[in-house]
Design an enzyme around this catalytic site. Structure first.
Site, mmCIF file in Angstrom:
data_model
loop_
_atom_site.group_PDB
_atom_site.id
_atom_site.type_symbol
_atom_site.label_atom_id
_atom_site.label_comp_id
_atom_site.label_asym_id
_atom_site.label_seq_id
_atom_site.Cartn_x
_atom_site.Cartn_y
_atom_site.Cartn_z
ATOM 1 N N LYS A 1 1.164 -1.253 -0.385
ATOM 2 C CA LYS A 1 0.351 -0.285 0.054
ATOM 3 C C LYS A 1 0.748 1.274 -0.024
ATOM 4 C CE LYS A 1 -2.172 -1.082 4.016
ATOM 5 N NZ LYS A 1 -1.169 -2.241 4.183
ATOM 6 N N ARG B 1 -9.862 1.317 8.195
ATOM 7 C CA ARG B 1 -9.156 0.115 8.696
ATOM 8 C C ARG B 1 -10.674 -0.617 9.105
ATOM 9 N NH1 ARG B 1 -3.474 0.673 8.749
ATOM 10 N NH2 ARG B 1 -2.630 -1.550 8.886
ATOM 11 N N ARG C 1 11.590 -2.489 11.082
ATOM 12 C CA ARG C 1 10.499 -2.111 11.930
ATOM 13 C C ARG C 1 10.182 -2.875 13.034
ATOM 14 N NH1 ARG C 1 5.248 0.694 8.108
ATOM 15 N NH2 ARG C 1 4.439 -0.922 9.748
ATOM 16 N N ARG D 1 -0.805 -9.103 13.254
ATOM 17 C CA ARG D 1 -0.727 -8.595 12.273
ATOM 18 C C ARG D 1 -2.285 -8.800 11.296
ATOM 19 N NH1 ARG D 1 4.009 -4.910 11.530
ATOM 20 N NH2 ARG D 1 2.962 -3.892 9.097
HETATM 21 P P1 AP5 Z 1 4.725 -1.417 1.696
HETATM 22 O O1 AP5 Z 1 4.813 -1.037 0.903
HETATM 23 O O2 AP5 Z 1 5.851 -0.445 2.817
HETATM 24 O O3 AP5 Z 1 3.204 -2.168 2.423
HETATM 25 P P2 AP5 Z 1 2.592 -1.686 3.037
HETATM 26 O O4 AP5 Z 1 1.183 -2.125 2.534
HETATM 27 O O5 AP5 Z 1 2.506 -0.722 3.251
HETATM 28 O O6 AP5 Z 1 1.988 -2.175 4.468
HETATM 29 P P3 AP5 Z 1 3.191 -2.030 6.225
HETATM 30 O O7 AP5 Z 1 3.103 -2.727 7.128
HETATM 31 O O8 AP5 Z 1 3.257 -0.855 6.224
HETATM 32 O O9 AP5 Z 1 1.346 -2.122 6.823
HETATM 33 P P4 AP5 Z 1 0.440 -2.056 7.556
HETATM 34 O O10 AP5 Z 1 -1.274 -1.528 6.866
HETATM 35 O O11 AP5 Z 1 0.237 -2.486 9.042
HETATM 36 O O12 AP5 Z 1 0.781 -1.024 8.552
HETATM 37 P P5 AP5 Z 1 0.800 0.729 8.134
HETATM 38 O O13 AP5 Z 1 1.760 1.962 8.339
HETATM 39 O O14 AP5 Z 1 -0.164 1.026 7.571
HETATM 40 O O15 AP5 Z 1 6.035 -2.639 1.204
HETATM 41 C C1 AP5 Z 1 6.209 -3.899 2.486
HETATM 42 C C2 AP5 Z 1 6.938 -4.187 1.870
HETATM 43 O O16 AP5 Z 1 7.519 -5.019 0.425
HETATM 44 C C3 AP5 Z 1 8.626 -3.381 1.451
HETATM 45 O O17 AP5 Z 1 10.077 -3.627 1.674
HETATM 46 C C4 AP5 Z 1 8.439 -3.575 0.099
HETATM 47 O O18 AP5 Z 1 9.804 -2.157 -0.563
HETATM 48 C C5 AP5 Z 1 8.310 -4.354 -0.424
HETATM 49 N N1 AP5 Z 1 7.234 -4.526 -1.859
HETATM 50 C C6 AP5 Z 1 6.347 -3.700 -2.037
HETATM 51 N N2 AP5 Z 1 5.626 -4.010 -3.233
HETATM 52 C C7 AP5 Z 1 6.495 -5.030 -3.872
HETATM 53 C C8 AP5 Z 1 6.278 -5.915 -4.708
HETATM 54 N N3 AP5 Z 1 5.348 -5.715 -5.900
HETATM 55 N N4 AP5 Z 1 6.749 -6.741 -4.669
HETATM 56 C C9 AP5 Z 1 7.284 -7.019 -4.035
HETATM 57 N N5 AP5 Z 1 7.970 -6.390 -2.847
HETATM 58 C C10 AP5 Z 1 7.528 -5.733 -2.636
HETATM 59 O O19 AP5 Z 1 0.633 0.636 10.413
HETATM 60 C C11 AP5 Z 1 1.314 0.164 11.163
HETATM 61 C C12 AP5 Z 1 0.131 0.009 12.438
HETATM 62 O O20 AP5 Z 1 -0.297 1.786 12.495
HETATM 63 C C13 AP5 Z 1 -1.131 -0.866 12.442
HETATM 64 O O21 AP5 Z 1 -0.789 -2.515 13.106
HETATM 65 C C14 AP5 Z 1 -1.957 -0.567 13.578
HETATM 66 O O22 AP5 Z 1 -1.669 -0.868 14.658
HETATM 67 C C15 AP5 Z 1 -1.683 1.250 13.085
HETATM 68 N N6 AP5 Z 1 -2.587 2.003 12.757
HETATM 69 C C16 AP5 Z 1 -2.446 2.263 11.732
HETATM 70 N N7 AP5 Z 1 -3.760 2.283 10.500
HETATM 71 C C17 AP5 Z 1 -4.475 2.167 11.185
HETATM 72 C C18 AP5 Z 1 -6.310 2.814 10.802
HETATM 73 N N8 AP5 Z 1 -6.320 3.538 10.220
HETATM 74 N N9 AP5 Z 1 -7.051 2.295 12.745
HETATM 75 C C19 AP5 Z 1 -6.244 2.259 13.610
HETATM 76 N N10 AP5 Z 1 -5.133 1.362 13.905
HETATM 77 C C20 AP5 Z 1 -4.341 1.778 12.723
HETATM 78 MG MG MG Z 2 2.748 0.966 4.956
#
Ligand code: AP5
Ligand code: MG
Length: 214
Positions: free
Chosen positions: A13, A88, A160, A171
């Site tokens: 994402k 979410r 992270r 997660r």
């Molecule tokens: P990346 O692009 O970083 O993936 P992502 O989908 O952004 O993953 P996140 O871990 O950031 O998602 P998340 O939803 O768990 O975390 P968030 O920060 O939102 O890609 C992942 C990896 O793969 C990278 O190394 C990238 O280079 C690689 N990659 C990407 N595309 C690829 C491809 N096509 N092929 C190969 N490799 C690829 O949230 C963190 C925490 O915050 C949550 O757990 C929660 O506690 C809290 N939080 C955030 N938002 C909310 C909300 N709205 N409500 C409640 N809690 C929330």
């Molecule tokens: Mg992310």
């Protein structure tokens, strides 16, 4: 253009949202990044959020909704934005729809980046995030020019806390239980677009630009 990115943790994402924001010149709003910035700065919000994030749990809706609703009402969002990691939960989606309706607006696209659970675990283990600017890399699929150093700001790259394998499993459970129902929610609204997130990063982006229109 108002866009929501859906998908499991690690689906890509953030990777795609950054590319969309750059191409269409709209803000990239990541709730995860906002929480991590608050944790880094030691704010009250950061302290509260950290207790949930470290366990792989969602931060409670009441700590997230107002923050996003305020953010999308700012001037730089007038021409659209890409929301990454929000909504979410169904209550978050409903709160967003209500707030946008009050502004006479609505979400245009909900893009679901689909990646099976099996692929997620290896992606997370290889991800590195910059301690300075938050940029993300992957040791295999999106490597920095110099190992362990951010291309953009030169600071250190780290794993992270919530990318440790035991937390990633939690997660994923939370995603299936609380976030996946949004796929039906946006399908019913007629704005869901599904893309194969297992393809190469640039190919995923190509598919997304075809959906959004070049
Ligand atoms: P990346 O692009 O970083 O993936 P992502 O989908 O952004 O993953 P996140 O871990 O950031 O998602 P998340 O939803 O768990 O975390 P968030 O920060 O939102 O890609 C992942 C990896 O793969 C990278 O190394 C990238 O280079 C690689 N990659 C990407 N595309 C690829 C491809 N096509 N092929 C190969 N490799 C690829 O949230 C963190 C925490 O915050 C949550 O757990 C929660 O506690 C809290 N939080 C955030 N938002 C909310 C909300 N709205 N409500 C409640 N809690 C929330
Ligand atoms: Mg992310």
């Amino acid at each position: 253009m108002k866009i929501i990115m859906l998908g499991a943790p690690g689906a890509g994402k953030g990777t795609q949202a950054k590319k969309i924001a750059a191409k269409y010149d709209i803000p990239h709003i990541s709730t995860g990044d906002i929480f991590r910035a608050n944790i880094k700065n030691g704010t009250d919000l950061g302290k509260k959020a950290k207790t949930y994030m470290d366990q792989g749990l969602l931060v409670p809706d009441e700590l997230v909704v107002d923050l996003v609703v305020d953010r999308v009402a700012q001037d730089d969002c007038a021409g659209g934005y890409v929301l990454d990691g929000f909504p979410r939960t169904i209550p978050q989606a409903e709160a967003l729809d209500k707030a946008l309706a009050a502004l006479g607006q609505k979400v245009d696209y909900a893009i679901d980046v689909e990646v099976p659970d099996e692929n997620i675990i290896s992606r997370m283990g290889g991800r590195r995030a910059c301690v300075g600017c938050g940029a993300t890399y992957h040791m295999e699929y999106a490597a920095p020019k110099a190992e362990g150093i951010c291309d953009t700001c030169g600071k250190e790259l780290i794993l992270r806390d919530d990318d440790k394998p035991e937390t990633v499993g939690k997660r994923l459970d939370v995603y299936h239980e609380q976030t996946q129902p949004l796929i039906d929610y946006y399908a019913s609204a007629g704005i869901l677009k599904e893309v194969d997130g297992t393809a190469d990063i640039n190919d995923v982006f190509q598919t997304i630009t075809e959906i959004l229109g070049a």
